[in-house]
Design a protein around this motif. Structure first.
Motif, PDB file in Angstrom:
ATOM      1  N   GLU A  49       0.830  -1.211   0.000  1.00 42.84           N
ATOM      2  CA  GLU A  49       0.000   0.000   0.000  1.00 42.84           C
ATOM      3  C   GLU A  49       0.865   1.263   0.000  1.00 42.84           C
ATOM      4  OE1 GLU A  49      -3.648   0.657   0.183  1.00 42.84           O
ATOM      5  OE2 GLU A  49      -3.328  -1.188  -0.940  1.00 42.84           O
ATOM      6  N   ILE A  50       1.942   1.238   0.789  1.00 38.79           N
ATOM      7  CA  ILE A  50       2.857   2.386   0.814  1.00 38.79           C
ATOM      8  C   ILE A  50       3.489   2.578  -0.566  1.00 38.79           C
ATOM      9  CG2 ILE A  50       5.055   3.259   1.728  1.00 38.79           C
ATOM     10  CD1 ILE A  50       4.346   1.889   4.399  1.00 38.79           C
ATOM     11  N   ALA A  51       3.976   1.482  -1.159  1.00 38.70           N
ATOM     12  CA  ALA A  51       4.624   1.569  -2.478  1.00 38.70           C
ATOM     13  C   ALA A  51       3.646   2.092  -3.522  1.00 38.70           C
ATOM     14  CB  ALA A  51       5.169   0.204  -2.882  1.00 38.70           C
ATOM     15  N   LYS A  52       2.411   1.594  -3.484  1.00 42.39           N
ATOM     16  CA  LYS A  52       1.399   2.032  -4.460  1.00 42.39           C
ATOM     17  C   LYS A  52       1.068   3.506  -4.271  1.00 42.39           C
ATOM     18  CE  LYS A  52      -3.203   0.823  -6.220  1.00 42.39           C
ATOM     19  NZ  LYS A  52      -4.387  -0.052  -6.037  1.00 42.39           N
ATOM     20  N   ARG A  53       0.924   3.940  -3.010  1.00 37.19           N
ATOM     21  CA  ARG A  53       0.628   5.354  -2.728  1.00 37.19           C
ATOM     22  C   ARG A  53       1.743   6.256  -3.261  1.00 37.19           C
ATOM     23  NH1 ARG A  53      -2.247   8.246   1.462  1.00 37.19           N
ATOM     24  NH2 ARG A  53      -2.729   6.294   2.551  1.00 37.19           N
ATOM     25  N   LEU A  54       2.990   5.899  -2.960  1.00 36.41           N
ATOM     26  CA  LEU A  54       4.118   6.718  -3.409  1.00 36.41           C
ATOM     27  C   LEU A  54       4.201   6.750  -4.937  1.00 36.41           C
ATOM     28  CD1 LEU A  54       6.956   5.756  -0.878  1.00 36.41           C
ATOM     29  CD2 LEU A  54       5.348   7.667  -0.767  1.00 36.41           C
ATOM     30  N   ALA A  55       3.925   5.614  -5.578  1.00 36.05           N
ATOM     31  CA  ALA A  55       3.969   5.567  -7.041  1.00 36.05           C
ATOM     32  C   ALA A  55       2.892   6.461  -7.649  1.00 36.05           C
ATOM     33  CB  ALA A  55       3.805   4.130  -7.526  1.00 36.05           C
ATOM     34  N   MET A  56       1.680   6.435  -7.087  1.00 35.61           N
ATOM     35  CA  MET A  56       0.601   7.266  -7.617  1.00 35.61           C
ATOM     36  C   MET A  56       0.904   8.747  -7.432  1.00 35.61           C
ATOM     37  SD  MET A  56      -2.757   5.015  -6.573  1.00 35.61           S
ATOM     38  CE  MET A  56      -3.933   6.169  -7.241  1.00 35.61           C
ATOM     39  N   VAL A  57       1.432   9.111  -6.268  1.00 33.90           N
ATOM     40  CA  VAL A  57       1.812  10.512  -6.036  1.00 33.90           C
ATOM     41  C   VAL A  57       2.934  10.907  -6.995  1.00 33.90           C
ATOM     42  CG1 VAL A  57       2.787  12.140  -4.378  1.00 33.90           C
ATOM     43  CG2 VAL A  57       1.079  10.474  -3.617  1.00 33.90           C
ATOM     44  N   GLY A  58       3.913  10.007  -7.171  1.00 37.71           N
ATOM     45  CA  GLY A  58       5.010  10.283  -8.098  1.00 37.71           C
ATOM     46  C   GLY A  58       4.521  10.512  -9.509  1.00 37.71           C
ATOM     47  N   LEU A  59       3.521   9.744  -9.947  1.00 34.45           N
ATOM     48  CA  LEU A  59       2.985   9.901 -11.304  1.00 34.45           C
ATOM     49  C   LEU A  59       2.223  11.217 -11.461  1.00 34.45           C
ATOM     50  CD1 LEU A  59       1.862   6.239 -11.973  1.00 34.45           C
ATOM     51  CD2 LEU A  59       3.564   7.521 -13.284  1.00 34.45           C
ATOM     52  N   TRP A  60       1.514  11.644 -10.410  1.00 34.83           N
ATOM     53  CA  TRP A  60       0.861  12.950 -10.475  1.00 34.83           C
ATOM     54  C   TRP A  60       1.911  14.070 -10.582  1.00 34.83           C
ATOM     55  CZ3 TRP A  60      -3.589  14.358 -12.001  1.00 34.83           C
ATOM     56  CH2 TRP A  60      -4.730  13.574 -11.792  1.00 34.83           C
ATOM     57  N   CYS A  61       2.983  13.929  -9.815  1.00 33.60           N
ATOM     58  CA  CYS A  61       4.013  14.976  -9.793  1.00 33.60           C
ATOM     59  C   CYS A  61       4.787  15.067 -11.111  1.00 33.60           C
ATOM     60  CB  CYS A  61       5.003  14.720  -8.654  1.00 33.60           C
ATOM     61  SG  CYS A  61       4.298  14.938  -7.001  1.00 33.60           S
ATOM     62  N   THR A  62       4.863  13.963 -11.855  1.00 34.38           N
ATOM     63  CA  THR A  62       5.647  13.961 -13.098  1.00 34.38           C
ATOM     64  C   THR A  62       4.774  14.153 -14.334  1.00 34.38           C
ATOM     65  OG1 THR A  62       5.571  11.526 -13.067  1.00 34.38           O
ATOM     66  CG2 THR A  62       7.558  12.572 -12.197  1.00 34.38           C
ATOM     67  N   GLN A  63       3.580  14.708 -14.154  1.00 36.26           N
ATOM     68  CA  GLN A  63       2.774  15.042 -15.334  1.00 36.26           C
ATOM     69  C   GLN A  63       3.557  15.999 -16.236  1.00 36.26           C
ATOM     70  OE1 GLN A  63      -0.573  13.839 -16.161  1.00 36.26           O
ATOM     71  NE2 GLN A  63       0.313  12.356 -14.726  1.00 36.26           N
ATOM     72  N   THR A  64       3.403  15.837 -17.541  1.00 42.50           N
ATOM     73  CA  THR A  64       4.220  16.577 -18.508  1.00 42.50           C
ATOM     74  C   THR A  64       4.033  18.087 -18.393  1.00 42.50           C
ATOM     75  OG1 THR A  64       4.079  14.722 -20.039  1.00 42.50           O
ATOM     76  CG2 THR A  64       4.749  16.841 -20.966  1.00 42.50           C
ATOM     77  N   PHE A  65       2.785  18.522 -18.220  1.00 49.84           N
ATOM     78  CA  PHE A  65       2.510  19.962 -18.192  1.00 49.84           C
ATOM     79  C   PHE A  65       2.387  20.444 -16.745  1.00 49.84           C
ATOM     80  CE2 PHE A  65       0.916  18.387 -22.247  1.00 49.84           C
ATOM     81  CZ  PHE A  65       1.626  19.213 -23.114  1.00 49.84           C
ATOM     82  N   PRO A  66       3.060  21.546 -16.410  1.00 51.71           N
ATOM     83  CA  PRO A  66       3.096  22.030 -15.013  1.00 51.71           C
ATOM     84  C   PRO A  66       1.721  22.195 -14.382  1.00 51.71           C
ATOM     85  CG  PRO A  66       4.618  23.284 -16.379  1.00 51.71           C
ATOM     86  CD  PRO A  66       3.861  22.397 -17.315  1.00 51.71           C
ATOM     87  N   ASN A  67       0.741  22.678 -15.147  1.00 51.27           N
ATOM     88  CA  ASN A  67      -0.594  22.913 -14.579  1.00 51.27           C
ATOM     89  C   ASN A  67      -1.279  21.631 -14.129  1.00 51.27           C
ATOM     90  OD1 ASN A  67      -0.362  25.647 -14.948  1.00 51.27           O
ATOM     91  ND2 ASN A  67      -1.526  25.701 -16.866  1.00 51.27           N
ATOM     92  N   ASP A  68      -0.832  20.493 -14.645  1.00 45.87           N
ATOM     93  CA  ASP A  68      -1.435  19.214 -14.277  1.00 45.87           C
ATOM     94  C   ASP A  68      -0.816  18.615 -13.016  1.00 45.87           C
ATOM     95  OD1 ASP A  68      -3.078  19.335 -16.512  1.00 45.87           O
ATOM     96  OD2 ASP A  68      -1.660  18.240 -17.780  1.00 45.87           O
ATOM     97  N   ARG A  69       0.271  19.214 -12.545  1.00 43.79           N
ATOM     98  CA  ARG A  69       0.938  18.696 -11.344  1.00 43.79           C
ATOM     99  C   ARG A  69       0.340  19.339 -10.091  1.00 43.79           C
ATOM    100  NH1 ARG A  69       6.480  20.602 -13.826  1.00 43.79           N
ATOM    101  NH2 ARG A  69       6.257  19.525 -15.837  1.00 43.79           N
ATOM    102  N   PRO A  70       0.328  18.613  -8.981  1.00 44.22           N
ATOM    103  CA  PRO A  70      -0.186  19.189  -7.731  1.00 44.22           C
ATOM    104  C   PRO A  70       0.819  20.152  -7.112  1.00 44.22           C
ATOM    105  CG  PRO A  70       0.678  16.987  -7.343  1.00 44.22           C
ATOM    106  CD  PRO A  70       0.768  17.209  -8.829  1.00 44.22           C
TER     107      PRO A  70
END
Length: 303
Positions: free
Chosen positions: A246-267
């Motif tokens: 669960e920890i690994a999955k949470r970190l991976a999902m947050v990492g994928l949100w943070c690495t969105q290509t366009f800045p406006n799509d990142r948290p």
């Protein structure tokens, strides 16, 4: 202070770091900066930015020396060194693997430090070189952001900065740092670097796989997304409990949100902390990342 530079702690693009001791017995890290082609710009960046900070997740600058061409920075000593020594499968076998609880704590520490730099200081600080090498760990594995040589200061009411040159380290550089077509350079560039680092912490390897046979394997977010999409083990090389998965999955999902290509799509980093600390059910699946790697083109600008 360093006993004639007896114990070297590390070497980077801007100079070497040695273990030292103050007259009161306090241990310190002494960073001797190399002679610079930029007339000491990285030294001034470091002193100007870090002297404005005071946060448990930002390394403390205790003093500095400027004499002629010699430039020295004196930091608090971090006994466990940098994060990169611990997170890769290829690490020194004498070092114990970090538990997933500690990995999660480190991820949260860094997020809090970045949130402070972006919105907690009187002057906003954009780091522009977030990577495992620049995250230091104390004896309790509390993580602190270090190395502000590429940092940029801007007023609190501004979020966009103008840069005369690309800066950062290959693999962690946000797309907008090397092409304006992706958007404007801002604090979201640090968010991208943080996200790529999270994916490395989960995957246990560097984010660029030079031995991969195609680009979709080379671009790390695509690898992580595919693992989540297929509900594959993120770390097949390890036996993991349900809680650790669960920890690994949470970190991976947050990492994928943070690495969105366009800045406006990142948290923002505040939203990142909410995702790290809130319910897993509240984290939406991020959009599928691009299949190509925007990080293979720019050169490496720092250590």
């Amino acid at each position: 202070m360093t006993n004639n530079f007896k114990e070297k702690l590390g070497q980077g693009g801007f100079g070497a770091v040695y273990k030292g001791k103050l007259s009161n017995g306090r241990l310190v890290a002494v960073k001797m900066l190399s002679v610079s082609k930029t007339n000491g710009e990285e030294f001034m960046n470091e002193v100007a930015s870090i002297s404005r900070t005071s946060h448990v997740n930002v390394v403390s600058l205790l003093g500095f020396c400027l004499r002629g061409r010699k430039r020295v920075l004196i930091y608090e000593f971090m006994s466990n060194g940098s994060l990169d020594k611990f997170i890769y499968k290829t690490r020194d076998e004498t070092l114990s693997a970090l538990s997933w609880d500690v990995i999660y704590k480190i991820a949260r520490d860094i997020a809090r430090g970045l949130e402070y730099l972006h919105k907690g200081c009187n002057t906003r600080i954009f780091h522009f070189d977030i990577k495992p090498h620049n995250i230091l760990l104390d004896e309790n594995f509390c993580a602190k952001i270090a190395d502000f040589g590429l940092a940029k200061l801007c007023p609190r009411n501004e979020s966009i900065v103008s840069l005369s040159d690309a800066r950062g380290t290959m693999g962690y550089v946000a797309p907008e740092m090397w092409s304006k077509s992706f958007g404007r350079v801002s604090y979201k560039s640090d968010v991208y670097s943080y996200g790529m680092m999270l994916l490395e912490m989960v995957g246990g390897r560097k984010n660029i796989n030079g031995e991969a046979s195609n680009t979709s394997e080379i671009y790390f977010p695509h690898w992580a997304y595919t693992k989540l999409e297929l509900d594959d083990d993120l770390r097949p090389d390890m036996e993991m409990s349900t809680e650790e998965n669960e920890i690994a999955k949470r970190l991976a999902m947050v990492g994928l949100w943070c690495t969105q290509t366009f800045p406006n799509d990142r948290p923002t980093m505040s939203s990142v902390i909410d995702m790290l600390e809130g319910s897993m059910d509240s984290i939406q699946i991020p959009p599928k990342p691009l299949l190509s790697s925007p990080t293979r083109s720019p050169p490496e600008y720092s250590i």
